[in-house]
Design a protein around this motif. Structure first.
Motif, mmCIF file in Angstrom:
data_model
loop_
_atom_site.group_PDB
_atom_site.id
_atom_site.type_symbol
_atom_site.label_atom_id
_atom_site.label_comp_id
_atom_site.label_asym_id
_atom_site.label_seq_id
_atom_site.Cartn_x
_atom_site.Cartn_y
_atom_site.Cartn_z
ATOM 1 N N CYS A 82 0.828 -1.210 0.000
ATOM 2 C CA CYS A 82 0.000 0.000 0.000
ATOM 3 C C CYS A 82 0.859 1.255 0.000
ATOM 4 C CB CYS A 82 -0.937 -0.016 1.202
ATOM 5 S SG CYS A 82 -2.295 -1.196 1.081
ATOM 6 N N LYS A 83 1.952 1.233 0.763
ATOM 7 C CA LYS A 83 2.834 2.396 0.799
ATOM 8 C C LYS A 83 3.460 2.652 -0.566
ATOM 9 C CE LYS A 83 5.633 3.354 4.076
ATOM 10 N NZ LYS A 83 6.645 3.374 5.177
ATOM 11 N N ILE A 84 3.983 1.610 -1.174
ATOM 12 C CA ILE A 84 4.601 1.769 -2.498
ATOM 13 C C ILE A 84 3.565 2.237 -3.513
ATOM 14 C CG2 ILE A 84 5.710 0.530 -4.398
ATOM 15 C CD1 ILE A 84 6.994 -1.279 -2.261
ATOM 16 N N SER A 85 2.386 1.624 -3.459
ATOM 17 C CA SER A 85 1.318 1.994 -4.387
ATOM 18 C C SER A 85 0.932 3.453 -4.216
ATOM 19 C CB SER A 85 0.111 1.082 -4.147
ATOM 20 O OG SER A 85 -0.945 1.385 -5.021
ATOM 21 N N GLY A 86 0.809 3.900 -2.966
ATOM 22 C CA GLY A 86 0.448 5.283 -2.713
ATOM 23 C C GLY A 86 1.520 6.262 -3.161
ATOM 24 N N ARG A 87 2.783 5.921 -2.891
ATOM 25 C CA ARG A 87 3.874 6.823 -3.269
ATOM 26 C C ARG A 87 3.996 6.963 -4.775
ATOM 27 N NH1 ARG A 87 8.616 4.609 0.827
ATOM 28 N NH2 ARG A 87 7.715 5.415 2.778
ATOM 29 N N PHE A 138 8.448 0.520 -18.141
ATOM 30 C CA PHE A 138 9.225 1.763 -18.184
ATOM 31 C C PHE A 138 8.542 2.868 -17.382
ATOM 32 C CE2 PHE A 138 10.063 5.936 -19.982
ATOM 33 C CZ PHE A 138 11.450 5.995 -19.869
ATOM 34 N N VAL A 139 7.233 3.082 -17.588
ATOM 35 C CA VAL A 139 6.575 4.189 -16.898
ATOM 36 C C VAL A 139 6.511 3.930 -15.393
ATOM 37 C CG1 VAL A 139 5.272 4.946 -18.921
ATOM 38 C CG2 VAL A 139 4.240 3.284 -17.352
ATOM 39 N N LEU A 140 6.431 2.657 -14.991
ATOM 40 C CA LEU A 140 6.477 2.342 -13.561
ATOM 41 C C LEU A 140 7.853 2.683 -12.982
ATOM 42 C CD1 LEU A 140 4.579 -1.066 -13.515
ATOM 43 C CD2 LEU A 140 3.863 1.018 -12.326
ATOM 44 N N ALA A 141 8.908 2.284 -13.695
ATOM 45 C CA ALA A 141 10.261 2.588 -13.228
ATOM 46 C C ALA A 141 10.499 4.095 -13.218
ATOM 47 C CB ALA A 141 11.294 1.888 -14.114
ATOM 48 N N ALA A 184 8.259 6.421 -12.830
ATOM 49 C CA ALA A 184 7.493 7.004 -11.729
ATOM 50 C C ALA A 184 8.259 6.885 -10.418
ATOM 51 C CB ALA A 184 6.136 6.320 -11.619
ATOM 52 N N TRP A 185 8.882 5.728 -10.197
ATOM 53 C CA TRP A 185 9.687 5.566 -8.984
ATOM 54 C C TRP A 185 10.857 6.550 -8.986
ATOM 55 C CZ3 TRP A 185 14.873 4.243 -8.646
ATOM 56 C CH2 TRP A 185 15.356 4.039 -7.353
ATOM 57 N N ALA A 186 11.552 6.678 -10.113
ATOM 58 C CA ALA A 186 12.682 7.609 -10.199
ATOM 59 C C ALA A 186 12.217 9.043 -10.004
ATOM 60 C CB ALA A 186 13.390 7.451 -11.546
#
Length: 371
Positions: free
Chosen positions: A303-308, A347-350, A352-354
């Motif tokens: 949930c934390k990762i998803s929210g961030r 790619f867009v997931l990676a 977004a994290w960056a």
């Protein structure tokens, strides 16, 4: 030392700027909704969003879900702070929270418009027009349409239209809604629900507000969800405490969005009524169930990762998909489209994290210290 000593890592919910713990399930659901939007765009672009071929038919309603979540979270984070907080301070806090990623999304859209190797002559706009759009969108303001961007109000990064209206909702809260009791919120909710119902019945869909031709729908789509989210926060302790958890609520949200487009029958546009029912009834129910649910040790990290990642994923993915869209015009094979679509998702997931780690977090930290 004897015995088997084990160190157990406990993941705690994220906290607001005032130190309040987040509603971790609601954070997770925000990420689920953002992912559904991205999947809808990736799958819909090759088929030009043909309703008969789209899989996540009602994914545009994730926007209404975001507005409802925003109303709930704004009430939770700020309702009890107005004794010591001015409107100016509130605006600064919200700008720090939202604007760094909004600027990044506008810059990405600007770069993808000028540097897209597959655009050809479809994006042959005067540089002055593109720069003007960038200047306005860095401020989250609507801009004139650009070639190959339909009639979007935010042509360099389509999803940014929702952030403009998010700011409108936040200003309405700071200036008016925070002063209203729950009793006074009810007639606004009722008027908003009637407007949603009428719009769905008249148009057969609530997918609008993103373009100049349907701009009026943005206020319709904002009013009921945002005010209802605020209302739900204030009365949550008086509502049934339904605890379903992150995965069941994500499943319910996904099924609701997956259901097909309802055909018109007997002169009734049932699809519009169905979408209005989702916004008016189902989304508030999901939010109140999520607010009362505990993620548990097994899911709180997800949930934390998803929210961030929810906001950076939502606001940065579309500039890359413009390039994907123009690549589709080169008529690649179906197999190649599937490979590139899967790669685009990863790619867009990676990215977004960056964007969260290396852009949003450090910029917000510096702005907090400065302001």
């Amino acid at each position: 030392m004897t015995g088997d000593l084990r160190a157990e890592t406990i993941v705690h919910p994220d906290a607001t700027a005032a130190g309040k713990p987040h509603f971790e399930v609601l954070d997770g659901l925000r990420g689920s909704a953002a992912l559904l939007v991205v999947l809808f765009h990736i799958q819909g672009i090759p088929i030009e969003f043909d309703g008969s071929k789209v899989i996540l038919h009602h994914a545009p309603l994730a926007v209404d879900f975001f507005f409802a979540l925003s109303g709930f979270v704004v009430g939770y984070a700020y309702d009890d702070r107005w004794i010591r907080m001015s409107v100016t301070q509130f605006v600064k806090i919200r700008l720090i929270r939202l604007h760094p990623l909004l600027v990044l999304g506008a810059l990405l859209g600007f770069a993808s418009y000028l540097l897209d190797p597959f655009a050809g002559s479809r994006q042959a706009a005067p540089l002055g027009s593109v720069l003007s759009a960038l200047a306005l969108m860095v401020l989250s303001l609507p801009a004139r349409p650009l070639p190959n961007r339909w009639d979007d109000t935010h042509p360099l990064n389509g999803p940014e239209w929702t952030l403009f209206w998010e700011y409108v909702g936040n200003l309405a809260y700071a200036l008016v809604l925070r002063r209203l009791t729950t009793t006074w919120l009810l007639p606004i909710m009722a008027a908003g629900a009637i407007a949603l119902f009428w719009t769905g019945a008249a148009r057969g869909s609530l997918d609008g507000g993103w373009g100049w031709s349907n701009l009026w729908m943005a206020l319709v789509r904002l009013t009921y969800p945002f005010v209802t989210g605020l209302f739900l926060y204030r009365v949550r302790h008086h509502l049934p405490k339904i605890r379903l958890g992150f995965l069941p609520l994500t499943l319910i949200l996904t099924i609701a969005i997956l259901l097909p487009i309802w055909p018109e029958a007997a002169g009734v546009r049932w699809n519009g009524l169905y979408e209005a029912a989702l916004v008016i009834l189902l989304f508030p129910a999901i939010i109140i169930a999520g607010a009362h649910s505990d993620a548990g040790r097994g899911m709180i990290g997800i949930c934390k990762i998803s929210g961030r990642l929810s906001f950076p994923l939502y606001i940065t993915h579309y500039p890359f998909l413009y390039i994907y869209m123009n690549w589709i015009f080169t008529r690649p094979s179906l197999g190649m489209i599937l490979i590139v679509a899967a790669a685009a998702l990863l790619f867009v997931l990676a990215f977004a994290w960056a964007a969260f780690e290396f852009w949003d977090k450090p910029i917000r930290a510096r702005l907090k210290r400065a302001l």
